[in-house]
Structure formats: C-alpha cells, structure tokens
Design an enzyme around this catalytic site. Structure first.
Site, PDB file in Angstrom:
ATOM      1  N   HIS A  13     -43.236   0.439  20.268  1.00 32.03           N
ATOM      2  CA  HIS A  13     -43.981   1.876  20.291  1.00 32.03           C
ATOM      3  C   HIS A  13     -43.415   2.806  21.450  1.00 32.03           C
ATOM      4  CE1 HIS A  13     -47.244   4.521  19.606  1.00 32.03           C
ATOM      5  NE2 HIS A  13     -47.344   4.749  20.988  1.00 32.03           N
ATOM      6  N   GLU A  40     -24.351  14.555   0.255  1.00 36.36           N
ATOM      7  CA  GLU A  40     -23.695  14.559   1.611  1.00 36.36           C
ATOM      8  C   GLU A  40     -23.139  15.678   2.002  1.00 36.36           C
ATOM      9  OE1 GLU A  40     -23.635   9.538   2.025  1.00 36.36           O
ATOM     10  OE2 GLU A  40     -21.801  10.705   1.365  1.00 36.36           O
ATOM     11  N   GLU A  76       0.804  -1.166  -0.066  1.00 33.48           N
ATOM     12  CA  GLU A  76       0.170  -0.005   0.118  1.00 33.48           C
ATOM     13  C   GLU A  76       0.913   1.190  -0.179  1.00 33.48           C
ATOM     14  OE1 GLU A  76      -2.410   2.398  -0.483  1.00 33.48           O
ATOM     15  OE2 GLU A  76      -3.591   0.685  -0.091  1.00 33.48           O
ATOM     16  N   GLU A  96     -41.666   1.414  13.834  1.00 36.58           N
ATOM     17  CA  GLU A  96     -43.061   0.545  13.952  1.00 36.58           C
ATOM     18  C   GLU A  96     -43.796   0.900  12.638  1.00 36.58           C
ATOM     19  OE1 GLU A  96     -46.060   1.557  16.904  1.00 36.58           O
ATOM     20  OE2 GLU A  96     -44.804   3.473  17.084  1.00 36.58           O
ATOM     21  N   TYR A 149     -24.619  10.527  -4.084  1.00 40.21           N
ATOM     22  CA  TYR A 149     -24.532  10.678  -2.622  1.00 40.21           C
ATOM     23  C   TYR A 149     -23.309  11.423  -2.181  1.00 40.21           C
ATOM     24  CZ  TYR A 149     -20.816   6.908  -2.645  1.00 40.21           C
ATOM     25  OH  TYR A 149     -19.711   6.171  -2.868  1.00 40.21           O
ATOM     26  N   LYS A 203     -16.272  11.258   6.589  1.00 36.62           N
ATOM     27  CA  LYS A 203     -17.604  11.868   5.989  1.00 36.62           C
ATOM     28  C   LYS A 203     -18.634  11.670   7.138  1.00 36.62           C
ATOM     29  CE  LYS A 203     -20.337   9.407   4.564  1.00 36.62           C
ATOM     30  NZ  LYS A 203     -20.666   8.987   3.153  1.00 36.62           N
ATOM     31  N   CYS A 258     -12.366   4.250   2.365  1.00 37.38           N
ATOM     32  CA  CYS A 258     -13.357   4.357   3.408  1.00 37.38           C
ATOM     33  C   CYS A 258     -12.959   4.894   4.791  1.00 37.38           C
ATOM     34  CB  CYS A 258     -14.202   3.034   3.321  1.00 37.38           C
ATOM     35  SG  CYS A 258     -15.342   3.182   4.651  1.00 37.38           S
ATOM     36  N   CYS A 307     -16.129   6.977   3.810  1.00 35.12           N
ATOM     37  CA  CYS A 307     -17.195   6.742   4.571  1.00 35.12           C
ATOM     38  C   CYS A 307     -16.842   7.384   6.354  1.00 35.12           C
ATOM     39  CB  CYS A 307     -17.516   5.314   4.936  1.00 35.12           C
ATOM     40  SG  CYS A 307     -16.905   4.326   3.458  1.00 35.12           S
TER      41      CYS A 307
END
Length: 496
Positions: free
Chosen positions: A469, A214, A52, A474, A210, A78, A70, A75
């Site tokens: 609830h 965002e 890498e 729900e 997106y 962000k 990411c 991700c």
C-alpha cells in the site's frame, strides 16, 4: 553443389562410424525459438548448425535477421514505440503535478526511429554472440529441407551448400497476412509500420487483434488521427469479453475512432492520400493503411511437402506434443506450428525440444496458465481462463470478482480512465482459474500473479496475502465481494 563434411578434429578412427552426419542438429530459422533450441542443444553437447536470412528491419522471403520477428520487427521495437507514445499522455498529466510545460510540445519521430533501429541492431549482434559462445555454427542464407536428414542453404551469392543432420528443427516463425482486396498493395503491415520514414497524420488500421490495438495506441499517442476498423463487435477476439469492452472504452477515450463490424473493401490512390472504402459505404482519406489481419506460418519455401512433412490448411507444421513432425527426424517450434504464438512460448518449446532430444529428459511444453499482454495505452494483461472459458470448462459454479477504480495517479492528473481487475474462481475448489487487468503496469503485475496461478493458488490464499500500500496491485488481494456467480448451466460463451 558443394558438399561440406564437418568432422570434429578429435574424432578418432574407432568412432568414425558415428560421424555419419555433419551435425547432430540443424536449425532453420534463428528467431527466439530457434536460437534457444540451438544454444541449449549445444550446451547438452550436440553439434549444432543454424541458418538465417540476412538482417533487415523489414522482412521478406529473402531477408530477415538473427533474433527473428520479436527482436527485429515485433515485440521489442513495438514496445519502444509504445514507451515513446505513452510520454505524450504522461506529459499532459504532469501539468497537474506542478510541471510547467510549454503549451506546444514538439516530437521528433526520426529521432525515436533512429534509437529504435540502433537497439534492434544491438540485439541482433547479441543474439549472434549467444550462438557463437554456445559453439553453434551460424550460416547466413535461406535454408530448406531436401531430405529427412539433409538441408540446403543458399548463400547470399547464390552458392548452395548441403549439410546432413541427425535432427532438423524448423523455427521459421510467421509472416504478416494481407487481405485480398482491390488496392491491397497500397497498405502496409506491422513490418513497415515499425520503420516508417514519416509519422502519419491520418492512419487507418484494419484488424481487431493485439497488433491493431497496439498500433492504434502508438500512432494516437504520437498525435495522429486514427480510425480502427474490425469485423467483430469488440476488438481482441479470444480475450475476456468484459476486458475487451474496457479496452474499447479506453481507446475511444484516448481519441481513437472505432468502427466495429466493418470491413475494408477497397483502397484507391489519390492526390490527397489513400481513399479507404468500407462495406458500409464509408469513405475516408488516410496517409497510411495498416493491415493487422493476422499472420500465417512461414513454411512456403521450405520444401516440406516434397519430404513428406504434414501441414495444416494454414501452412502450419503439424507436430505432436513433443514438437515432432510426422517425419521422425524433423521437428518444429514457434509460430510456424501455430500453437500459441508468443515469444516466451517459442522459448519454452525450444527448451523442451533440446531437453527431449539431447538432454535425456522427456519434456512436453505446458500451455496452461501462460500470461500475455496487449501493450495498448493503458495495457491489458491476463493469465489463465477468461470468464467465458471458465464457464465452458468448469464442473462447478464460477465466481467472478471485479474491482473498478480510479488509479491514485489519476486523482491528481484528472485523467478519466478507470483501472479494471478481475479474478475468476472455481466455486467448488476455490482455485483461481484466471486473472486479468487493464490499467497502468498491468503486465508487470500480472507476471507475479501468473506464478500464483501456476502454483494452483486459491482465492483464500489471495485473500490471506498482505497487499503493498498504496498500489494498484493490492486490489488483487482485497477483492472480497463476489461480483456475480454463474452456474454450470449459465450463459453460453459470447463471441462478440
């Protein structure tokens, strides 16, 4: 060129012939997919190397970092900024819940930026330790393929090392694309947007995906004036059209200026900022122009053509259903293959690769019912088919159930922002084909719905499930009335 031969100390003379390769697997790219494939392959007993580029928050052809897009510039950072931006609206809402706040609230961008950077550095270290603990050998440098079973790693000092491997896995991800317009060098991509020294007061965003949506939410939530330009009638092409319209309304209600069916044609540097010119003749001045016009597979510097690996016209590595290229010893996972470009999908592909090649299990990635989210404010999340996809694919009528309501929290805060939920059902089988939601906590709720769809849940099973609830979730088990029924020969898919 130095030639490194790595031989296990326990290798005996009798099985020396089996040590034909330095590694059983060499992975180029230590992002989510590459790290997962490397770790799992090592756990199956393979001898694994991975390379890498050196760490930096902003990527280039020569810098990157373990953890990949990411973790370092996608991700994770962000979402941290989304959390930070969401507090602005929540502090406003808090006043009607009895919190006495000063009229003027101060925000320290540099503090948030510093905290974000600290977190990605921490995660970069965790990913390195994950590799080390699995027994994977990590090389820092740029990798390329020089033969069907040979990789070359250029280290930071320019030294080139060559290693042989029985299998080579390409996991180099993708990189942000810049449109070819005059002055494009004045704009930035999402990489730079996550590491700005100063928070912009006036931001222009070009793109309707997106990432564009965002960042519009982030910068607007932090107080900037935001103009969002996109080519279609609605943002988020490919998502459910009804939910796209909901997101657009929410963006506008939060104060973001939308410019649909508009292209940027030129950027010009001025004393007051960057002049933005559109194809409608509009002109405005911005501190920042963000290009969120898509990403391209990061394959250009891998020398793939020279070794015969086939690419498509975007530069994506072509693979079969097991992630194998046309060269039998070379495989690829993640965004570099341009299949479904999501981090959890890269993880799935990396897992299946390891099981197939080293785990003795034939494993194909399953791309059905994959949930996803757009972390706008409020967020959109969905799983399965959109209404338009269901109409295209269904063999019987399609039933659509929707619920639009004011979240309980908003009844006190006074915020005028509706939550919208939707279920798409096959009328013939009663199977739930898709679910979507735009509203607070949508991704958290949708993850549970995804399990139900993966199990093939029917609408009757949703209806027989007891709700929690009071909660927004729900509503998914109390939608009894059909909003509309579409026959197989009904309306064609819209492409707004």
């Amino acid at each position: 060129m130095a030639r490194k031969m790595l031989v296990d100390e326990e290798m005996t003379q009798t099985n020396q012939e089996e040590a034909h390769y330095d590694f059983d697997l060499f992975v180029i790219g230590a992002g989510s997919g590459g790290v997962r494939a490397a770790r799992f392959s090592a756990n199956f007993g393979a001898k694994v190397g991975i390379c890498e580029l050196p760490f930096h928050p902003i990527s280039s052809e020569v810098i990157g970092g373990v953890g990949g897009t990411c973790v370092i510039r996608g991700c994770v950072p962000k979402k941290i900024l989304v959390y930070g931006a969401a507090f602005g609206g929540e502090l406003e809402d808090a006043r009607n819940y009895g919190w006495e706040l000063n009229e003027k609230l101060d925000f320290n961008w540099k503090k948030l930026l510093h905290k974000k950077t600290d977190e990605i550095i921490r995660l970069n270290g965790i990913y390195k330790r994950l590799l080390s603990n699995a027994g994977v050998k990590l090389f820092e440098g740029e990798g390329k393929i020089v033969g069907p079973n040979e990789v070359e790693v250029t280290q930071l000092d320019g030294t080139k090392l060559s290693y042989s491997a029985k299998h080579i896995l390409i996991a180099t991800g993708s990189r942000a694309h810049r449109p070819a317009i005059p002055g494009q060098e004045l704009g930035i991509t999402s990489d730079e947007a996550l590491s700005l020294e100063d928070l912009p007061k006036r931001a222009v965003i070009f793109g309707g995906g997106y990432i564009a949506v965002e960042f519009a939410s982030i910068w607007r939530g932090l107080g900037a004036e935001v103009d969002l330009f996109f080519r279609r009638e609605l943002p988020l092409r490919g998502f459910d059209d009804e939910m796209r319209a909901v997101v657009a309304r929410n963006l506008e209600a939060r104060g973001i200026n939308l410019h649909p069916q508009t292209n940027l044609t030129e950027l010009i540097k001025t004393d007051n900022g960057i002049k933005v010119i559109t194809d409608h003749g509009e002109e405005l001045i911005a501190d920042i122009v963000l290009f969120a016009t898509g990403r391209l597979p990061n394959s250009k510097r891998l020398n793939l053509e020279a070794v015969g690996v086939e690419l498509d016209n975007t530069g994506a590595v072509k693979v079969d259903e097991y992630s194998r290229t046309n060269v039998p010893s070379i495989w690829a996972v993640g965004d570099v293959t341009n299949r479904m470009n999501l981090t959890p999908v890269a993880l799935m592909e990396g897992t299946c690769f390891a099981k197939t090649v080293f785990g003795g299990e034939s494993c194909k990635p399953d791309y059905s019912n994959i949930p996803c989210a757009v972390f706008s404010i409020p967020p959109l999340s969905l799983v399965g088919l959109s209404e338009e996809q269901a109409i295209e694919q269904a063999n019987s009528d399609v039933l659509v159930f929707t619920s639009t309501f004011n979240p309980m929290r908003n009844t006190i805060s006074g915020r005028q922002e509706k939550t919208v939920m939707k279920l798409v059902v096959d009328a013939g089988t009663d199977k739930v084909l898709g679910a979507s939601m735009c509203g607070p906590d949508a991704p958290e709720i949708m993850q549970g719905i995804a399990v139900a769809l993966k199990c093939g849940a029917t609408k009757a099973q949703f209806d027989s499930t007891i709700g929690i609830h009071p909660s927004a979730a729900e509503e998914f088990v109390t939608m009894r009335s059909v909003s509309r029924r579409i026959t197989v020969s009904g309306k064609p898919k819209q492409n707004l």
